[in-house]
Design an enzyme around this catalytic site. Structure first.
Site, PDB file in Angstrom:
ATOM      1  N   HIS A 195      47.061  11.110  58.288  1.00 18.93           N
ATOM      2  CA  HIS A 195      45.715  11.098  57.730  1.00 18.93           C
ATOM      3  C   HIS A 195      45.055  12.449  57.997  1.00 18.93           C
ATOM      4  O   HIS A 195      45.555  13.247  58.796  1.00 18.93           O
ATOM      5  CB  HIS A 195      44.876   9.954  58.332  1.00 18.93           C
ATOM      6  CG  HIS A 195      44.594  10.080  59.789  1.00 18.93           C
ATOM      7  ND1 HIS A 195      45.265   9.385  60.754  1.00 18.93           N
ATOM      8  CD2 HIS A 195      43.702  10.850  60.454  1.00 18.93           C
ATOM      9  CE1 HIS A 195      44.809   9.707  61.939  1.00 18.93           C
ATOM     10  NE2 HIS A 195      43.857  10.602  61.789  1.00 18.93           N
TER      11      HIS A 195
HETATM   12  P1  TYD Z   1      44.511   5.986  63.925  1.00 16.48           P
HETATM   13  O1  TYD Z   1      43.471   7.057  63.988  1.00 16.48           O
HETATM   14  O2  TYD Z   1      45.001   5.585  62.567  1.00 16.48           O
HETATM   15  O3  TYD Z   1      45.742   6.356  64.856  1.00 16.48           O
HETATM   16  P2  TYD Z   1      46.889   7.483  64.735  1.00 16.48           P
HETATM   17  O4  TYD Z   1      46.364   8.608  63.917  1.00 16.48           O
HETATM   18  O5  TYD Z   1      47.169   7.862  66.145  1.00 16.48           O
HETATM   19  O6  TYD Z   1      48.080   6.889  64.100  1.00 16.48           O
HETATM   20  O7  TYD Z   1      43.931   4.719  64.710  1.00 16.48           O
HETATM   21  C1  TYD Z   1      44.719   3.573  64.968  1.00 16.48           C
HETATM   22  C2  TYD Z   1      43.784   2.383  65.007  1.00 16.48           C
HETATM   23  O8  TYD Z   1      42.840   2.514  66.068  1.00 16.48           O
HETATM   24  C3  TYD Z   1      42.987   2.204  63.717  1.00 16.48           C
HETATM   25  O9  TYD Z   1      42.882   0.811  63.467  1.00 16.48           O
HETATM   26  C4  TYD Z   1      41.616   2.729  64.066  1.00 16.48           C
HETATM   27  C5  TYD Z   1      41.505   2.463  65.562  1.00 16.48           C
HETATM   28  N1  TYD Z   1      40.702   3.471  66.267  1.00 16.48           N
HETATM   29  C6  TYD Z   1      39.490   3.108  66.843  1.00 16.48           C
HETATM   30  O10 TYD Z   1      39.045   1.945  66.756  1.00 16.48           O
HETATM   31  N2  TYD Z   1      38.761   4.046  67.508  1.00 16.48           N
HETATM   32  C7  TYD Z   1      39.186   5.324  67.638  1.00 16.48           C
HETATM   33  O11 TYD Z   1      38.496   6.171  68.254  1.00 16.48           O
HETATM   34  C8  TYD Z   1      40.454   5.697  67.022  1.00 16.48           C
HETATM   35  C9  TYD Z   1      40.976   7.105  67.131  1.00 16.48           C
HETATM   36  C10 TYD Z   1      41.163   4.750  66.363  1.00 16.48           C
END
Ligand code: TYD
Length: 132
Positions: free
Chosen positions: A49
């Site tokens: 992303h």
């Molecule tokens: P995501 O940012 O997609 O993780 P990565 O980039 O490491 O794969 O986040 C994973 C999940 O966690 C998604 O459901 C959103 C949630 N999340 C939060 O609730 N708070 C946060 O600060 C972050 C970074 C993610």
């Protein structure tokens, strides 16, 4: 690319290493959120992303991992493997993380509170956004 490695100066003595992160000193934004990633699986890449506005600094506190950053025009790979190296990730940068060591622990400082509306999770939409 509006992202780069930064050296985080630490204070090392016979007791160990201390690294201080301070907004507008070695972090070029107000830190509004801190999160960390642990129990990562080497074969389960993360990320995929970009963020519209968010800026982040990632530090691999323990172990090692790889970040692949892409601004839509250029891709760069960064191997993070020590707690005095930070990776600044600007807005509108597509990121993928992989090759996590078993002991990998990643700290992330973020310029904004969590906001799902700030995410771009579709690479084609990301490409359109950076080409505007
Ligand atoms: P995501 O940012 O997609 O993780 P990565 O980039 O490491 O794969 O986040 C994973 C999940 O966690 C998604 O459901 C959103 C949630 N999340 C939060 O609730 N708070 C946060 O600060 C972050 C970074 C993610």
């Amino acid at each position: 690319m509006n992202s780069d490695l930064v050296f985080l100066e630490g204070i090392r003595d016979e007791r160990g290493l201390l690294v201080a992160l301070e907004s507008h000193k070695n972090i070029p934004f107000d830190v509004k959120r801190v999160y960390y990633l642990t129990d990562l699986k080497s074969l389960e890449p993360r990320g995929f992303h970009a963020h519209k506005n968010l800026k982040q600094l990632a530090v691999c506190l323990r172990g090692s991992c790889r970040f692949i950053l892409d601004n839509g025009f250029e891709k760069k790979t960064y191997n993070l493997e020590n707690p005095t190296t930070g990776l600044l990730i600007g807005s509108l940068v597509w990121r993928e993380m992989d090759q996590f060591s078993d002991d990998c622990l990643i700290l992330v400082l973020a310029s904004e509170l969590y906001d799902e509306n700030d995410y771009i999770r579709d690479y084609e939409i990301f490409k359109k956004e950076v080409s505007k």
